[in-house]
Structure formats: C-alpha cells, structure tokens
Design an enzyme around this catalytic site. Sequence first.
Site, PDB file in Angstrom:
ATOM      1  CG  PHE A 100      10.122   6.281  -0.902  1.00 23.93           C
ATOM      2  CD1 PHE A 100      10.803   5.929  -2.004  1.00 23.93           C
ATOM      3  CD2 PHE A 100       9.888   5.185   0.379  1.00 23.93           C
ATOM      4  CE1 PHE A 100      11.134   4.300  -2.014  1.00 23.93           C
ATOM      5  CE2 PHE A 100      10.382   4.139   0.228  1.00 23.93           C
ATOM      6  CZ  PHE A 100      10.980   3.487  -0.782  1.00 23.93           C
TER       7      PHE A 100
ATOM      8  N   GLY B 277       5.359   4.802  -2.825  1.00 24.52           N
ATOM      9  CA  GLY B 277       7.014   4.889  -3.379  1.00 24.52           C
ATOM     10  C   GLY B 277       7.270   3.399  -3.569  1.00 24.52           C
TER      11      GLY B 277
ATOM     12  CG  HIS C 289      -1.857  -1.102   1.140  1.00 27.78           C
ATOM     13  ND1 HIS C 289      -1.654  -2.333   1.635  1.00 27.78           N
ATOM     14  CD2 HIS C 289      -3.274  -1.040   0.703  1.00 27.78           C
ATOM     15  CE1 HIS C 289      -2.740  -3.003   1.274  1.00 27.78           C
ATOM     16  NE2 HIS C 289      -3.858  -2.132   0.855  1.00 27.78           N
TER      17      HIS C 289
ATOM     18  CG  ASP D  26       8.451  -5.604   5.917  1.00 27.21           C
ATOM     19  OD1 ASP D  26       7.359  -5.232   6.213  1.00 27.21           O
ATOM     20  OD2 ASP D  26       9.373  -5.905   6.910  1.00 27.21           O
ATOM     21  CB  SER D  27      12.328  -2.582   2.741  1.00 32.03           C
ATOM     22  OG  SER D  27      11.274  -1.474   2.310  1.00 32.03           O
TER      23      SER D  27
HETATM   24  P1  IMP Z   1       7.295  -1.341   5.337  1.00 32.58           P
HETATM   25  O1  IMP Z   1       8.214  -2.408   4.576  1.00 32.58           O
HETATM   26  O2  IMP Z   1       6.047  -0.965   4.388  1.00 32.58           O
HETATM   27  O3  IMP Z   1       6.787  -2.187   6.701  1.00 32.58           O
HETATM   28  O4  IMP Z   1       7.844  -0.201   5.527  1.00 32.58           O
HETATM   29  C1  IMP Z   1       9.188   0.183   5.749  1.00 32.58           C
HETATM   30  C2  IMP Z   1       9.669   1.510   5.749  1.00 32.58           C
HETATM   31  O5  IMP Z   1      11.086   1.409   5.579  1.00 32.58           O
HETATM   32  C3  IMP Z   1       9.229   2.417   4.531  1.00 32.58           C
HETATM   33  O6  IMP Z   1       7.838   3.117   4.835  1.00 32.58           O
HETATM   34  C4  IMP Z   1      10.197   3.470   4.406  1.00 32.58           C
HETATM   35  O7  IMP Z   1      10.050   4.294   5.392  1.00 32.58           O
HETATM   36  C5  IMP Z   1      11.435   2.756   4.895  1.00 32.58           C
HETATM   37  N1  IMP Z   1      12.154   2.355   3.666  1.00 32.58           N
HETATM   38  C6  IMP Z   1      12.204   1.027   2.902  1.00 32.58           C
HETATM   39  N2  IMP Z   1      12.839   1.250   1.824  1.00 32.58           N
HETATM   40  C7  IMP Z   1      13.250   2.462   1.756  1.00 32.58           C
HETATM   41  C8  IMP Z   1      13.849   3.058   0.756  1.00 32.58           C
HETATM   42  O8  IMP Z   1      14.368   2.866  -0.033  1.00 32.58           O
HETATM   43  N3  IMP Z   1      14.241   4.467   1.150  1.00 32.58           N
HETATM   44  C9  IMP Z   1      13.736   5.081   2.218  1.00 32.58           C
HETATM   45  N4  IMP Z   1      12.936   4.430   3.111  1.00 32.58           N
HETATM   46  C10 IMP Z   1      12.872   3.215   2.944  1.00 32.58           C
END
Ligand code: IMP
Length: 204
Positions: A158, A18, A15, A75-76
Amino acid sequence: MGRKFIYDQLVIASHNLGKIDEITELMAPLGITVRNSVELQLPEPIEDGLTFTENATIKAISASNNTGLPALSDDSGLSINALSGAPGIYSARWAETNNGRDFNVAMERIHNELIKHDDLTAQFTCALALSWPDGHIETFEGILNGKIIWPPRGTKGFGYDPIFQKLGDSRTFGEIEPMEKQNISHRAIAFNKMLESCFLQKDD
Ligand code: IMP
C-alpha cells in the site's frame, strides 16, 4: 523496560485500512482482542506534531480518551534524503487529492522532485505509541533504509510500497509478500521493540 501491558483489549488508533490489517496481523499471536478506529467510529484527531512520535502519541491518546481503553497507534512515512526528509510526516498528505488519497499522485511528485538529484536513498520510519487509559504512554521507533526506484513496481503493498526498495533487496515492497514484509518492515522493527518492552516481560 516499559510498563507491562495487562489488558485483554486494545484499540488500533488508525483509520488507514492497510495499517489496521498489518497491525492486526502483528498482534494476532498475543491473543488480545483488537478493535480499531474505523469499526468504533472514532474521530480522527488533528495530527499537528512535528515528528512521527509526536503524531503517534496524539492519535493513541485521542483513542484512549474516546474509549477508556488502551490504544496503539502508528505514525509512519517515507523520508527521502535528497528532499531533506520529505514527504516525512506529510507522507499521507502528499497523496491528498480532491477525490481522496491517491498514492500515484504522491509517487509522481516524488519522481518529479528527484529528477535533478543523484541521491535516491530513503527511509521508511514507523513510530508506535501505546497509551493506557490513565494517560501513561510508551513510544517505539523503527527505521528501515532503502532507496527510491522508478517506475513503481508491484501491487502487493500500500502507499509508497511500489517505489521503495529495501537496502540489499532487488524487489520493491510492492513486490514482496505481505507475510515477508511483516517480518522486515519498519513497522516490524518498532513492533518487536514494543513487544519486548511491554508484552513479553517475565513476571518478577
Ligand atoms: P499516517 O502515519 O497515517 O500519517 O500516514 C503515513 C503514510 O505513510 C501512509 O498513508 C503511507 O502512505 C505511508 N506509509 C507508511 N508506512 C508505509 C508502508 O509500510 N508502506 C507504504 N507506505 C507507507
């Protein structure tokens, strides 16, 4: 070698706009029709895993179960060594405010917690989970080392991009062109592993 991907459609189980943009771009050369959780109005599953890979798996399986299609999730997050890996799997949650997500709030918090530390090293991690409608799953991880810089710089990325500088680079991820980030990011590293394992196999 992973299971070969033979579908012509794939749901990006995210969702986060970015991430959807970045993954859609990365998938473009494969000629697969890409859908996403926002467009399909899929529910957001509870991410209660303890690792990036567990959370990616939860999201991909949820999207496959809801659509009957294969799904790819990411997931990152950003892990900071001096903060014992925080925010890590809570990277998105550190940005939650009463008015939605605000990464300036999360970046300020990191800055405040790092003030008493000398070690500014950090990693971006990306776990990808590719799920099949029959429940089969393949996972891949990419890690990119760097450091936290302050004040934030750049508006091209982002999330935490404005405070992350890759090892050996003098620009933040907020200052580099999205096309360049696509080739070097933690997401690109995980993505290339997935392509090699599931998409670019030669037929036997
Ligand atoms: P999720 O994986 O959707 O739980 O969210 C991971 C969060 O890590 C994202 O909302 C970003 O804030 C951050 N994140 C993950 N990858 C990146 C990236 O490539 N650049 C900047 N922030 C990142």
